[in-house]
Design an enzyme around this catalytic site. Sequence first.
Site, PDB file in Angstrom:
ATOM      1  N   HIS A   1       0.855  -1.191   0.000  1.00 17.28           N
ATOM      2  CA  HIS A   1       0.000   0.000   0.000  1.00 17.28           C
ATOM      3  C   HIS A   1       0.882   1.229   0.000  1.00 17.28           C
ATOM      4  O   HIS A   1       1.944   1.225   0.624  1.00 17.28           O
ATOM      5  CB  HIS A   1      -0.900   0.003   1.251  1.00 17.28           C
ATOM      6  CG  HIS A   1      -2.047   0.939   1.151  1.00 17.28           C
ATOM      7  ND1 HIS A   1      -1.945   2.278   1.445  1.00 17.28           N
ATOM      8  CD2 HIS A   1      -3.337   0.734   0.774  1.00 17.28           C
ATOM      9  CE1 HIS A   1      -3.120   2.847   1.259  1.00 17.28           C
ATOM     10  NE2 HIS A   1      -3.982   1.940   0.851  1.00 17.28           N
TER      11      HIS A   1
ATOM     12  N   ASP B   1      -8.149  -4.994   0.046  1.00  9.45           N
ATOM     13  CA  ASP B   1      -8.680  -5.720  -1.116  1.00  9.45           C
ATOM     14  C   ASP B   1      -8.395  -7.210  -1.067  1.00  9.45           C
ATOM     15  O   ASP B   1      -8.951  -7.979  -1.845  1.00  9.45           O
ATOM     16  CB  ASP B   1      -8.064  -5.154  -2.410  1.00  9.45           C
ATOM     17  CG  ASP B   1      -8.459  -3.707  -2.599  1.00  9.45           C
ATOM     18  OD1 ASP B   1      -9.650  -3.423  -2.466  1.00  9.45           O
ATOM     19  OD2 ASP B   1      -7.582  -2.875  -2.856  1.00  9.45           O
TER      20      ASP B   1
HETATM   21  N1  COA Z   1       4.049  -7.833  -4.913  1.00 13.67           N
HETATM   22  C1  COA Z   1       5.392  -7.909  -5.077  1.00 13.67           C
HETATM   23  N2  COA Z   1       6.238  -6.881  -4.906  1.00 13.67           N
HETATM   24  C2  COA Z   1       5.703  -5.713  -4.534  1.00 13.67           C
HETATM   25  C3  COA Z   1       4.318  -5.557  -4.330  1.00 13.67           C
HETATM   26  C4  COA Z   1       3.498  -6.673  -4.527  1.00 13.67           C
HETATM   27  N3  COA Z   1       2.161  -6.571  -4.341  1.00 13.67           N
HETATM   28  N4  COA Z   1       4.062  -4.280  -3.980  1.00 13.67           N
HETATM   29  C5  COA Z   1       5.240  -3.666  -3.969  1.00 13.67           C
HETATM   30  N5  COA Z   1       6.234  -4.513  -4.287  1.00 13.67           N
HETATM   31  C6  COA Z   1       7.674  -4.227  -4.303  1.00 13.67           C
HETATM   32  C7  COA Z   1       8.043  -3.348  -5.491  1.00 13.67           C
HETATM   33  O1  COA Z   1       8.356  -4.144  -6.627  1.00 13.67           O
HETATM   34  C8  COA Z   1       9.210  -2.596  -4.932  1.00 13.67           C
HETATM   35  O2  COA Z   1      10.316  -3.473  -4.929  1.00 13.67           O
HETATM   36  P1  COA Z   1      11.831  -2.880  -5.129  1.00 13.67           P
HETATM   37  O3  COA Z   1      12.038  -1.959  -3.969  1.00 13.67           O
HETATM   38  O4  COA Z   1      12.706  -4.081  -5.122  1.00 13.67           O
HETATM   39  O5  COA Z   1      11.816  -2.174  -6.451  1.00 13.67           O
HETATM   40  C9  COA Z   1       8.837  -2.361  -3.463  1.00 13.67           C
HETATM   41  O6  COA Z   1       7.957  -3.441  -3.140  1.00 13.67           O
HETATM   42  C10 COA Z   1       8.138  -1.026  -3.204  1.00 13.67           C
HETATM   43  O7  COA Z   1       6.992  -0.971  -4.020  1.00 13.67           O
HETATM   44  P2  COA Z   1       6.402   0.338  -4.711  1.00 13.67           P
HETATM   45  O8  COA Z   1       5.827  -0.042  -6.044  1.00 13.67           O
HETATM   46  O9  COA Z   1       7.399   1.436  -4.650  1.00 13.67           O
HETATM   47  O10 COA Z   1       5.234   0.696  -3.750  1.00 13.67           O
HETATM   48  P3  COA Z   1       4.137   1.788  -4.034  1.00 13.67           P
HETATM   49  O11 COA Z   1       3.846   2.433  -2.739  1.00 13.67           O
HETATM   50  O12 COA Z   1       4.493   2.675  -5.167  1.00 13.67           O
HETATM   51  O13 COA Z   1       2.891   0.922  -4.542  1.00 13.67           O
HETATM   52  C11 COA Z   1       0.980  -0.463  -4.507  1.00 13.67           C
HETATM   53  C12 COA Z   1       1.876   0.525  -3.720  1.00 13.67           C
HETATM   54  C13 COA Z   1      -0.274  -0.699  -3.676  1.00 13.67           C
HETATM   55  C14 COA Z   1       0.569   0.164  -5.851  1.00 13.67           C
HETATM   56  C15 COA Z   1       1.764  -1.772  -4.716  1.00 13.67           C
HETATM   57  O14 COA Z   1       2.148  -2.313  -3.471  1.00 13.67           O
HETATM   58  C16 COA Z   1       0.970  -2.774  -5.517  1.00 13.67           C
HETATM   59  O15 COA Z   1       0.959  -2.728  -6.732  1.00 13.67           O
HETATM   60  N6  COA Z   1       0.249  -3.723  -4.843  1.00 13.67           N
HETATM   61  C17 COA Z   1      -0.570  -4.663  -5.534  1.00 13.67           C
HETATM   62  C18 COA Z   1      -1.873  -4.019  -6.012  1.00 13.67           C
HETATM   63  C19 COA Z   1      -2.848  -3.753  -4.878  1.00 13.67           C
HETATM   64  O16 COA Z   1      -3.080  -4.618  -4.039  1.00 13.67           O
HETATM   65  N7  COA Z   1      -3.431  -2.552  -4.884  1.00 13.67           N
HETATM   66  C20 COA Z   1      -4.419  -2.183  -3.902  1.00 13.67           C
HETATM   67  C21 COA Z   1      -3.934  -1.091  -3.035  1.00 13.67           C
HETATM   68  S1  COA Z   1      -5.171  -0.750  -1.793  1.00 13.67           S
END
Ligand code: COA
Length: 452
Positions: free
Chosen positions: A329, A386
Site C-alpha cells: 500500500h 482488497d
Molecule cells: N508484490 C510484489 N512486490 C511488490 C508488491 C506486490 N504486491 N508491492 C510492492 N512490491 C515491491 C516493489 O516491486 C518494490 O520493490 P523494489 O524496492 O525491489 O523495487 C517495493 O515493493 C516497493 O513498491 P512500490 O511499487 O514502490 O510501492 P508503491 O507504494 O508505489 O505501490 C501499490 C503501492 C499498492 C501500488 C503496490 O504495493 C501494488 O501494486 N500492490 C498490488 C496491487 C494492490 O493490491 N493494490 C491495492 C492497493 S489498496
Amino acid sequence: MEFSIPACIGESDDYSISRTCFMSTATIELDGKIQQLPIVIGSEGEKAVDISDLRAKTGYITLDDGYGNTGSCQSNITFIDGENGILRYRGIPIEEVAQKATFIETAFLIIYGHLPTRPELRHFSDLLTENQYLHEDMKYHFQGFPTRAHPMAMLSAMINAASCYDDGLMHWQWGKGKQFEVYAARLLSQVRTIASYSYRKSCGLPMIYPKKAYKYTANFLHMMFSMPYEDYELKPEVVHALDLIFLLHADHEQNCSTATVRMVASSQANLFASASAGVCALWGPLHGGANQAVIEMLQQIHASGDDGSRFIEAAKDKNSNKKLMGFGHRVYKNYDPRAKIIKAASEKLLKVLNLSDPLLEIAERLESAVLKDSYFIERKLYPNVDFYSGIIMRAIGIPLDMFPVIFAIGRMPGWIANYKEIMEDPHGRIYRPRQVYQGPAQQSFVPIEERG
Ligand code: COA
C-alpha cells in the site's frame, strides 16, 4: 539551496486551538535570499511546510510528480498513520466503528462530523428513504446502454444524469443547510439504486424498485437479487457482511478519487457532478479495481494447481511482471487495519453460510507464507483491504465487475464529506496546480507550403 526546519517544532501546544496553526517557520535559501515559510501542524502532530505564497515571493514553485509528498488540503475527516496501521474516522478508530456502527451511522459521522443522536439518525434514515427512487424517465437512459456495458460506466453516467432531473442541482449555488442535507441523502440513497439497476441492466434482468421497509444495505441486496414475484431471502449475516464492506470503505483521506471529487468541487460544480467524476477516478485497476484483480489472481493460482508458492516466487522476480495483488500500500507500511477486520468477517461468513471457498484457503496460505518471507518483510508489504473483501463479495454472489461499484457505494460518504469541506471553506479557491514546462521554447509558425 539550503532548507532547514527549526528544531523547536511541536514544542508548544498552540496548535490545539485552531485548524491552521503556524507553529514556527522553515527557512529556505533561494538565489542567495533567505525566505521564511510557515510550518503547519495537524491535530495528530503531522508537520507541513506551507509553500502557498512561495511563488509570489520568489518565483519558484515546488515540484512533486504524483503528489506523493503534497498536502493538498487541511481536512477534519479521516486520519491515517500508515507506519502504525492506524485509521480513524473523525477521531474514532476503525476497529471501534466496525464493531459498533452501521454503514449509515458511519456515513452520518463522516459527513456531519459527530455520531448521530437517535432523532438525528431517524431523520437521516427518513431522508434516505424519501430520496431512494429515481425519476422514471431514467429508465430510458438505462435502456440506451448496451447490455454488456460496464456497471462503473453506467454508475458514473447515471449519477450525472440524475442531476438533470432536479432544478435545484441544475442551478446549484452552493446548497447549504437543509438543501445540502437533502442532496447528500439523495446521492447516498440513489447511488445504491443506480448501482443495482446497472447490474440488472448488464444481465438483461428487469429492474427492481427499492422497498420502504428495508434498511440501506438490505434494500441494495433486494434490488440486486430479487425477482419480480420472488423476493431475495435476506440473511442477516450477509446483510451485515456487506454493510461492513461499505463501512470499511467509507473514507480514506486524499486518495485518487477523493482528490478528484475535491478538484471538481473546487470549481463549484454540483455535488452529483463531483461524485460522478469520483466514480471515474475510482474505476482504474490501480485504485478501485484492485479487489477484482485479487480474485482473478487467486483463480489463476487455483486453476494452475499451484499452492501459492510458485506465484510468490514469480511475484518476487522483477522479470515476471507479476505482483501479489492485495499486498502492499502506498500509505500503509504495516498491516492495513481494514484487512484484519475483513479477514475475520470473511471466515465468519463462509462458516455461517456453510460454504467452502478454495480461494479463501489459497489466500490464507499465501498470507502466512508471505508474512514470513524476507522479500515482503523488508519491503513492508502486508495484506491490504482488497485481499479478503473479494472473498466476501463472491460468497454473496456479487459478480467481479460489480466489485468497484460496491467500493463506490461505500466511498460515497467520504466524497460527500470532502465536498462539504470544500463548500464550507471560507478561504476556498479553485484547485489549480502549476507545472514545470519542458516543451519547445518559443518558435515561429511555419506555413504549410514551407514545411517540406
Ligand atoms: N508484490 C510484489 N512486490 C511488490 C508488491 C506486490 N504486491 N508491492 C510492492 N512490491 C515491491 C516493489 O516491486 C518494490 O520493490 P523494489 O524496492 O525491489 O523495487 C517495493 O515493493 C516497493 O513498491 P512500490 O511499487 O514502490 O510501492 P508503491 O507504494 O508505489 O505501490 C501499490 C503501492 C499498492 C501500488 C503496490 O504495493 C501494488 O501494486 N500492490 C498490488 C496491487 C494492490 O493490491 N493494490 C491495492 C492497493 S489498496
